[in-house]
Design a protein around this motif. Structure first.
Motif: not given
Length: 311
Positions: A14, A17, A19, A21, A243, A247, A307
């Motif tokens: 994550l 990518r 994100y 967290v 993930v 998504e 997240v």
């Protein structure tokens, strides 16, 4: 908690990518390794201490402001005397985080993914192919009938089945109040690389410890290994499942079995014996054979920025 290895890989995926967290740890002493491991993403990683996930409101502060939640915390071992050693934290932790989301997270929360298990899918007596409509009812019945005398596997399997059912019940009961939907991920035996801190083989989590003892030590006899047949999945694929669960809009309201296929232990001995530099005990080479009918094969033909994870 049993899912630590999965969580670390998922957090890495994550963060890579893009994100942000927020993860929780049971003690601040565990946070140093997390921060060191993901130091390149220090501006996107936040650590919050949650000492006891069974306490009411344990996740109240931790969930505020997030867009998605992945709940992975649940004990995994085969040493419980009282079944509630496994069932209470599994159920209370799952319901507790959903209650916190209901009370303290606004409409920006879109999805909650719960890490369940094929333990909540397959009964011990099942044969053939199972799917996401299958539920383990036998383990819960055994635990209720036998209590402490129930098999250790039944105690763990019951904890996973009861926790997942509690999540689905909660989502259904509060459907008119929530902005989010629920996804359950059901992997079988999880294998693969380790990112979390492990000082010695004795500190390995249950599934990896079982693999280590089976392949590289003499702790498991050929007879013990021959009695075990099941399904497996790579931890990196379980991470990808998380993930995708967060998504993909169409994933909402569904269970997903995450499995690479069936195995017997001889499969892993065959692989290990071909690896250069790996010494497998000679007495273990080509001795393990499956007994009887193959056990169940769990297989599936199968949108946020911030997240939340329990590390």
């Amino acid at each position: 908690m049993g899912a630590t290895r999965i969580v670390f890989i998922a957090v890495q995926d994550l963060l890579e990518r893009g994100y942000s967290v927020r993860g929780t740890v049971r003690a601040e002493s565990k946070a140093a390794h997390v921060r060191s491991l993901f130091k390149a993403y220090a501006d996107k990683l936040e650590i919050v201490e949650v000492p006891d996930i069974t306490q009411p409101g344990a996740f109240d502060a931790a969930v505020q402001g997030v867009d998605a939640i992945a709940h992975t915390a649940s004990p995994f071992h085969f040493k419980a005397d009282d079944p509630n050693e496994l069932i209470e934290p599994a159920v209370k932790g799952t319901v507790g985080i959903l209650e916190s989301a209901l009370k303290y997270v606004g409409p920006q929360l879109q999805r909650i993914a719960v890490l369940s298990s094929c333990a909540s899918v397959a009964n011990a007596s099942d044969r053939g192919e199972l799917d996401e409509h299958s539920w383990n009812e036998e383990s819960t019945a055994e635990v209720r009938a036998q209590g402490r005398a129930a098999e250790q596997s039944a105690k763990y399997h019951a904890s996973k089945a009861l926790a997942e059912k509690a999540a689905w019940d909660f989502a259904e009961q509060h459907m008119s109040e929530i902005s989010w939907d629920l996804v359950a991920l059901n992997p079988p035996f999880v294998l693969g690389p380790i990112l979390h801190e492990v000082a010695s083989p004795a500190a390995l989590n249950s599934s990896v410890a079982f693999f280590y003892e089976a392949i590289l030590t003499q702790k498991k006899t050929p007879e013990q290994l021959a009695s075990f047949q099941g399904s497996w999945v790579d931890v990196r694929d379980v991470s990808l499942g998380h993930v995708c669960a967060l998504e993909v809009p169409a994933a909402g309201g569904q269970r997903f079995i995450l499995s690479a296929g069936a195995f017997i232990w001889q499969d892993w001995f065959d692989v290990a014996n071909e690896l250069p530099g790996l010494t497998v005990p000679a007495a273990r080479r080509a001795r393990i054979q499956a007994r009887g009918e193959p056990l169940r094969h769990c297989e599936n033909a199968g949108r946020c920025s911030h997240v939340f994870f329990h590390l």
